[in-house]
Design a protein around this motif. Structure first.
Motif, PDB file in Angstrom:
ATOM      1  N   LYS A 144      -4.693   1.609  -6.532  1.00 24.14           N
ATOM      2  CA  LYS A 144      -3.742   1.646  -5.579  1.00 24.14           C
ATOM      3  C   LYS A 144      -2.815   0.302  -5.644  1.00 24.14           C
ATOM      4  N   MET A 160      -1.656  -3.229  -4.302  1.00 24.67           N
ATOM      5  CA  MET A 160      -2.301  -4.018  -3.298  1.00 24.67           C
ATOM      6  C   MET A 160      -1.213  -5.340  -3.192  1.00 24.67           C
ATOM      7  N   ASN A 192       0.921  -1.223  -0.020  1.00 23.06           N
ATOM      8  CA  ASN A 192       0.015   0.051   0.062  1.00 23.06           C
ATOM      9  C   ASN A 192       0.820   1.260  -0.249  1.00 23.06           C
TER      10      ASN A 192
END
Length: 268
Positions: free
Chosen positions: A262, A264, A240
């Motif tokens: 984002k 992950m 993250n």
């Protein structure tokens, strides 16, 4: 029977009048003043007398409706004038001494023969000229009579003063009604502004998900150095923290999710 120049006699009724101070003489008919009344002139004839009394004042009276009724002499008396004017007082005189009007005098019938027996000899003897207190002047229907019983026009009777009319009270002016205040115009209510229509939200366009590519990579060796900008360990916080997609995809355990924008934890 008229009382005029050609006839100077009348059928009479004699009465006696005296003051209340002489009332002790009333039963005996002593003292007082004789009055000889005409009883055959008719009810409308006005018999009047005027003279100075014992008080030194001039007294004026008149009477009409003179008649005999059941042995009693009756008449209507008017004070203060010679023409039987105004409001009279009804009186009657009999053979009994009675208190008169005003109450300071008393009267009694002295000779009522013509009332008791009009056709008798006593009535026939009781004729002559009407008279009152000595020195009084006698009047018939407003005209003064001569000493012989006739009427004369040489000296007209005094004209009674007219009764003054009461002074009317001034008519009060009407109370003016209060001027009404002008009715205020109603305050107009403010015109409400038009309610704006809500701006429609734009219809979200469906997002076509990008196809996920699965890239098979080899598991990293423990002795292999970690490229610059790549994750040094495989955990969610480490993935993250990576902000660049290329670096995320180069790691051995992270993958960049385009839908959530984002990096992950996962593998290609």
């Amino acid at each position: 029977m008229m009382f005029n120049n050609s006839i100077n006699t009348a059928v009479l009724a004699a009465t006696l009048l005296f003051k209340s101070t002489d009332a002790i003489n009333c039963p005996n008919c002593g003292g007082g003043t004789n009055h000889y009344w005409p009883v055959d002139y008719g009810l409308d004839a006005c018999h009047a007398w005027q003279g100075t009394g014992t008080d030194g004042r001039l007294h004026t009276n008149s009477a009409k409706n003179m008649r005999c009724d059941g042995g009693v002499f009756k008449f209507t008396q008017y004070a203060g004038n010679l023409i039987c004017d105004g409001t009279g007082v009804d009186k009657e005189i009999g053979t009994t001494c009675e208190q008169d009007i005003p109450p300071t005098i008393y009267t009694v019938g002295l000779d009522l023969s013509c009332c008791i027996d009009p056709d008798g000899d006593a009535c026939k003897a009781l004729t002559g000229q009407p008279s009152a207190r000595e020195g009084s002047d006698i009047f018939l229907d407003g005209q003064e009579c001569d000493a012989d019983g006739g009427t004369t026009t040489s000296t007209p009777p005094p004209t009674p003063l007219p009764t003054p009319l009461p002074t009317p009270l001034p008519t009060p002016l009407p109370t003016p009604l209060p001027t009404p205040l002008p009715t205020p115009l109603p305050t107009p209510l403010p015109t409400p502004l038009p309610t704006p229509l809500p701006t429609p939200l734009p219809t979200p366009q469906p997002v076509t998900p990008s196809p996920t590519k699965t890239i098979l990579t080899k598991a990293p060796t423990t002795n292999k150095p970690t490229p610059s900008g790549t994750a040094s360990s495989c955990d969610e916080d480490t993935c993250n923290a990576i902000r660049r997609p290329m670096i995320c995809n180069r790691s051995d355990c992270c993958v960049y999710n385009r839908r959530q924008n984002k990096c992950m934890l996962g593998s290609l």
